[in-house]
Design an enzyme around this catalytic site. Structure first.
Site, PDB file in Angstrom:
ATOM      1  N   SER A 157       0.839  -1.197   0.000  1.00  0.00           N
ATOM      2  CA  SER A 157       0.000   0.000   0.000  1.00  0.00           C
ATOM      3  C   SER A 157       0.870   1.241   0.000  1.00  0.00           C
ATOM      4  O   SER A 157       2.005   1.228   0.508  1.00  0.00           O
ATOM      5  CB  SER A 157      -0.894   0.019   1.246  1.00  0.00           C
ATOM      6  OG  SER A 157      -1.541   1.276   1.394  1.00  0.00           O
ATOM      7  N   TYR A 160      -1.528  -0.914  10.119  1.00  0.00           N
ATOM      8  CA  TYR A 160      -1.703  -1.203   8.695  1.00  0.00           C
ATOM      9  C   TYR A 160      -0.465  -0.813   7.898  1.00  0.00           C
ATOM     10  O   TYR A 160       0.040  -1.595   7.078  1.00  0.00           O
ATOM     11  CB  TYR A 160      -2.926  -0.447   8.183  1.00  0.00           C
ATOM     12  CG  TYR A 160      -3.236  -0.668   6.720  1.00  0.00           C
ATOM     13  CD1 TYR A 160      -3.823  -1.855   6.279  1.00  0.00           C
ATOM     14  CD2 TYR A 160      -2.971   0.319   5.782  1.00  0.00           C
ATOM     15  CE1 TYR A 160      -4.119  -2.058   4.944  1.00  0.00           C
ATOM     16  CE2 TYR A 160      -3.263   0.129   4.435  1.00  0.00           C
ATOM     17  CZ  TYR A 160      -3.840  -1.061   4.024  1.00  0.00           C
ATOM     18  OH  TYR A 160      -4.129  -1.248   2.692  1.00  0.00           O
TER      19      TYR A 160
END
Length: 257
Positions: free
Chosen positions: A149, A164
């Protein structure tokens, strides 16, 4: 187009608005057989059957909890049984898409949340790769594509926060190290790092939040799942044979480096 029949295994691919489902459909459109692995086994089988019928390719769906080694082993053995029975061609690609996010400020996180986000995103990538890699090595051909990401590259700033971003950063290191270790094996390992994508992963996000995210992107919008799927299937193709250990950014210019 996949001219040599192979199977693509996609984790986290049963969600109707998810990247995984778009990836599975794109593989099937390109001639791959598809295996969909997701927490919901019934949904996995249903989605696999729909995509297989639409594109006239072999298909299989099975339940998996990517964070649980025993569950991954059961799913792998089920896929291998289908291959051995002649229902599927050999596995040639693994797309590690399964993941969860964590929009919780750092000091409000718990150890339980940290462990869960790490387990699904990072450990799940490790376990699925370890399960399916040996068959690729035996066949001297394989493509592993891992989902990172932009949050790993810029330190959050989209929706997911510290756990995350840390988990997705671990995937980048995993990708590079495994690519180097595999050397001249016929198996490549790459990652993609999407920015904001129009999916349902950002649970609890509001219209205002989504508008603010879009304003921060030079192209003025979030990515579609099909745009991300196109890059993942490219990395799985013969045309990407000289790419390994790389990370392809799909962020609309939101992070330039």
């Amino acid at each position: 187009m996949n001219t040599n029949p192979r199977t693509a295994v996609i984790t986290g691919a049963a969600s109707p608005k998810g990247i995984g489902m778009a990836v599975a459909a794109r593989y099937a459109r390109d001639g791959w057989a598809v295996v969909i692995l997701d927490l919901n086994g019934e949904a996995s089988s249903k989605v696999a059957a729909e995509i297989g019928a639409m594109h006239d390719v072999p298909f299989f769906g099975h339940a998996v909890d990517v964070s649980d080694e025993a569950s991954v082993d059961v799913a792998y053995r089920a896929v291998r049984a289908e291959v051995d029975a002649g229902n599927l061609p050999p596995v040639g690609a693994l797309a590690n898409i399964a993941g969860i996010t964590s929009p919780v400020p750092f000091l409000e996180t718990t150890r339980e949340l940290w462990d869960k986000v790490m387990a699904v995103n990072a450990t799940g990538t490790y376990l699925a790769t370890k399960a399916f890699l040996p068959d690729m090595l035996e066949n001297r051909w394989g493509r592993i594509v891992n989902m990172s990401s932009v949050s790993a590259q810029r330190g959050g700033g989209v929706f997911g926060k510290v756990p995350y971003s840390a988990a997705k950063a671990a995937i980048l290191g995993f990708t590079k190290a495994l690519a180097r270790e595999l050397e001249d094996s016929g198996v490549t390992v790459n990652a993609v790092a999407p920015g904001a994508v129009d999916t349902n992963i950002r649970v609890g996000s509001t219209a205002e939040t989504e508008a603010a995210i879009a304003r921060d992107i030079p192209l003025g919008r979030t990515a579609t799942t099909d745009e991300v799927a196109a890059v993942i299937t490219f990395l799985s193709s013969e045309d990407a044979s000289y790419l390994t250990g790389s990370t392809l950014d799909i962020n609309g210019g939101s992070h330039l480096h």
